[in-house]
Design a protein around this motif. Structure first.
Motif, PDB file in Angstrom:
ATOM      1  N   MET A  34      -1.788  -4.715  -4.273  1.00  0.00           N
ATOM      2  CA  MET A  34      -0.988  -5.938  -4.403  1.00  0.00           C
ATOM      3  C   MET A  34      -0.955  -6.413  -5.853  1.00  0.00           C
ATOM      4  SD  MET A  34      -1.488  -7.967  -0.845  1.00  0.00           S
ATOM      5  CE  MET A  34       0.168  -8.664  -0.938  1.00  0.00           C
ATOM      6  N   ASN A  35      -2.080  -6.267  -6.549  1.00  0.00           N
ATOM      7  CA  ASN A  35      -2.113  -6.624  -7.960  1.00  0.00           C
ATOM      8  C   ASN A  35      -1.156  -5.750  -8.768  1.00  0.00           C
ATOM      9  OD1 ASN A  35      -3.255  -8.088 -10.247  1.00  0.00           O
ATOM     10  ND2 ASN A  35      -4.163  -6.133 -10.777  1.00  0.00           N
ATOM     11  N   GLU A  36      -1.132  -4.466  -8.482  1.00  0.00           N
ATOM     12  CA  GLU A  36      -0.206  -3.571  -9.187  1.00  0.00           C
ATOM     13  C   GLU A  36       1.246  -3.965  -8.915  1.00  0.00           C
ATOM     14  OE1 GLU A  36      -0.549  -1.354 -11.477  1.00  0.00           O
ATOM     15  OE2 GLU A  36      -2.697  -0.972 -11.442  1.00  0.00           O
ATOM     16  N   VAL A  37       1.561  -4.283  -7.679  1.00  0.00           N
ATOM     17  CA  VAL A  37       2.937  -4.680  -7.355  1.00  0.00           C
ATOM     18  C   VAL A  37       3.300  -5.984  -8.070  1.00  0.00           C
ATOM     19  CG1 VAL A  37       4.450  -5.492  -5.489  1.00  0.00           C
ATOM     20  CG2 VAL A  37       3.042  -3.450  -5.157  1.00  0.00           C
ATOM     21  N   LEU A  45       0.828  -1.200   0.000  1.00  0.00           N
ATOM     22  CA  LEU A  45       0.000   0.000   0.000  1.00  0.00           C
ATOM     23  C   LEU A  45       0.864   1.253   0.000  1.00  0.00           C
ATOM     24  CD1 LEU A  45      -2.211  -2.113   0.634  1.00  0.00           C
ATOM     25  CD2 LEU A  45      -3.134  -0.522   2.287  1.00  0.00           C
ATOM     26  N   VAL A  46       1.892   1.272   0.842  1.00  0.00           N
ATOM     27  CA  VAL A  46       2.786   2.431   0.919  1.00  0.00           C
ATOM     28  C   VAL A  46       3.548   2.614  -0.392  1.00  0.00           C
ATOM     29  CG1 VAL A  46       4.852   3.350   2.050  1.00  0.00           C
ATOM     30  CG2 VAL A  46       3.004   2.385   3.430  1.00  0.00           C
ATOM     31  N   ALA A  47       4.050   1.529  -0.955  1.00  0.00           N
ATOM     32  CA  ALA A  47       4.814   1.623  -2.204  1.00  0.00           C
ATOM     33  C   ALA A  47       3.967   2.202  -3.327  1.00  0.00           C
ATOM     34  CB  ALA A  47       5.357   0.251  -2.593  1.00  0.00           C
ATOM     35  N   ILE A  48       2.732   1.745  -3.446  1.00  0.00           N
ATOM     36  CA  ILE A  48       1.870   2.263  -4.505  1.00  0.00           C
ATOM     37  C   ILE A  48       1.478   3.708  -4.230  1.00  0.00           C
ATOM     38  CG2 ILE A  48      -0.406   2.017  -5.584  1.00  0.00           C
ATOM     39  CD1 ILE A  48       1.765   0.014  -6.586  1.00  0.00           C
ATOM     40  N   MET A  49       1.213   4.047  -2.991  1.00  0.00           N
ATOM     41  CA  MET A  49       0.824   5.416  -2.656  1.00  0.00           C
ATOM     42  C   MET A  49       1.980   6.398  -2.890  1.00  0.00           C
ATOM     43  SD  MET A  49      -0.694   7.035   0.837  1.00  0.00           S
ATOM     44  CE  MET A  49       0.865   7.041   1.706  1.00  0.00           C
ATOM     45  N   GLU A  50       3.180   6.022  -2.468  1.00  0.00           N
ATOM     46  CA  GLU A  50       4.317   6.948  -2.507  1.00  0.00           C
ATOM     47  C   GLU A  50       5.227   6.776  -3.717  1.00  0.00           C
ATOM     48  OE1 GLU A  50       6.369   6.513   1.211  1.00  0.00           O
ATOM     49  OE2 GLU A  50       4.681   7.358   2.344  1.00  0.00           O
ATOM     50  N   GLY A  51       5.125   5.652  -4.378  1.00  0.00           N
ATOM     51  CA  GLY A  51       6.025   5.361  -5.493  1.00  0.00           C
ATOM     52  C   GLY A  51       5.722   6.179  -6.732  1.00  0.00           C
ATOM     53  N   PRO A  52       6.644   6.146  -7.686  1.00  0.00           N
ATOM     54  CA  PRO A  52       6.533   6.965  -8.892  1.00  0.00           C
ATOM     55  C   PRO A  52       5.745   6.323 -10.033  1.00  0.00           C
ATOM     56  CG  PRO A  52       8.605   5.800  -8.909  1.00  0.00           C
ATOM     57  CD  PRO A  52       7.927   5.444  -7.609  1.00  0.00           C
ATOM     58  N   TRP A  53       5.150   5.175  -9.801  1.00  0.00           N
ATOM     59  CA  TRP A  53       4.614   4.382 -10.905  1.00  0.00           C
ATOM     60  C   TRP A  53       3.230   4.794 -11.388  1.00  0.00           C
ATOM     61  CZ3 TRP A  53       6.227   1.929  -6.306  1.00  0.00           C
ATOM     62  CH2 TRP A  53       7.576   1.565  -6.319  1.00  0.00           C
ATOM     63  N   ILE A  54       2.378   5.318 -10.514  1.00  0.00           N
ATOM     64  CA  ILE A  54       1.011   5.643 -10.910  1.00  0.00           C
ATOM     65  C   ILE A  54       0.770   7.135 -10.701  1.00  0.00           C
ATOM     66  CG2 ILE A  54      -1.444   5.160 -10.556  1.00  0.00           C
ATOM     67  CD1 ILE A  54      -0.650   2.380  -9.544  1.00  0.00           C
ATOM     68  N   PRO A  85       6.097  -1.396 -13.125  1.00  0.00           N
ATOM     69  CA  PRO A  85       7.414  -1.967 -13.438  1.00  0.00           C
ATOM     70  C   PRO A  85       8.460  -1.582 -12.381  1.00  0.00           C
ATOM     71  CG  PRO A  85       7.069  -0.009 -14.745  1.00  0.00           C
ATOM     72  CD  PRO A  85       5.818  -0.200 -13.923  1.00  0.00           C
ATOM     73  N   ILE A  86       8.543  -2.373 -11.336  1.00  0.00           N
ATOM     74  CA  ILE A  86       9.533  -2.104 -10.295  1.00  0.00           C
ATOM     75  C   ILE A  86      10.807  -2.866 -10.656  1.00  0.00           C
ATOM     76  CG2 ILE A  86      10.065  -2.196  -7.832  1.00  0.00           C
ATOM     77  CD1 ILE A  86       6.987  -2.394  -7.361  1.00  0.00           C
ATOM     78  N   GLU A 138      16.681  -3.693  -9.108  1.00  0.00           N
ATOM     79  CA  GLU A 138      17.575  -2.897  -8.260  1.00  0.00           C
ATOM     80  C   GLU A 138      16.811  -1.901  -7.384  1.00  0.00           C
ATOM     81  OE1 GLU A 138      17.402  -1.197 -12.401  1.00  0.00           O
ATOM     82  OE2 GLU A 138      17.933  -3.161 -11.614  1.00  0.00           O
ATOM     83  N   GLU A 139      15.574  -1.572  -7.755  1.00  0.00           N
ATOM     84  CA  GLU A 139      14.733  -0.676  -6.956  1.00  0.00           C
ATOM     85  C   GLU A 139      13.947  -1.419  -5.878  1.00  0.00           C
ATOM     86  OE1 GLU A 139      13.566   2.842  -6.846  1.00  0.00           O
ATOM     87  OE2 GLU A 139      15.668   2.829  -7.430  1.00  0.00           O
ATOM     88  N   TRP A 140      13.753  -2.705  -6.076  1.00  0.00           N
ATOM     89  CA  TRP A 140      12.901  -3.499  -5.174  1.00  0.00           C
ATOM     90  C   TRP A 140      13.265  -3.330  -3.700  1.00  0.00           C
ATOM     91  CZ3 TRP A 140       8.400  -5.861  -6.260  1.00  0.00           C
ATOM     92  CH2 TRP A 140       7.858  -6.682  -5.260  1.00  0.00           C
ATOM     93  N   PRO A 141      14.515  -3.465  -3.299  1.00  0.00           N
ATOM     94  CA  PRO A 141      14.855  -3.339  -1.874  1.00  0.00           C
ATOM     95  C   PRO A 141      14.574  -1.957  -1.278  1.00  0.00           C
ATOM     96  CG  PRO A 141      16.641  -4.389  -3.070  1.00  0.00           C
ATOM     97  CD  PRO A 141      15.680  -3.863  -4.089  1.00  0.00           C
TER      98      PRO A 141
END
Length: 114
Positions: free
Chosen positions: A70-73, A18-27, A78-79, A82-85
């Motif tokens: 979770m589906n998006e992740v 949830l945090v990754a999708i909310m704060e990440g640069p993907w969407i 596209p994570i 090298e960005e995963w960690p």
């Protein structure tokens, strides 16, 4: 409530997604509601209420957030390896295992993952 039946480690994986999708640069903001069924503010509110999430109904904000983030992740954004960690403490296969576990508890027959 499928979420409440998960163990602490799996709940942490859900929260991380949830945090990754909310704060990440993907969407982008303009597509967030369309792809996730909720907007960033609603997702922020869910995270503020953590761990008190009610995913009982299929259209609840918590159910939409968990399933769609979770589906998006697992399938959408596209994570890079090298960005995963930077975003996750566990590897992609463990995220997938948690997603499958939650989906089964929620009554979904599949997640698109094997």
């Amino acid at each position: 409530m499928a979420f409440s039946r998960l163990g602490d480690a799996d709940k942490d994986v859900v929260r991380t997604c949830l945090v990754a999708i909310m704060e990440g640069p993907w969407i982008e903001d303009w597509e967030f509601q369309t792809r996730l069924g909720i907007d960033r503010d609603a997702l922020r509110e869910l995270l503020a209420a953590w761990p008190l999430l009610d995913d009982t109904t299929e259209s609840s904000p918590a159910r939409l957030a968990i399933n769609n983030c979770m589906n998006e992740v697992c399938h959408g954004v596209p994570i890079a390896v090298e960005e995963w960690p930077r975003w996750f403490k566990v590897w992609r296969d463990e995220v997938g295992a948690t997603y499958r576990k939650w989906a089964k508890l929620a009554g979904y027959s599949h997640t698109g993952l094997r």
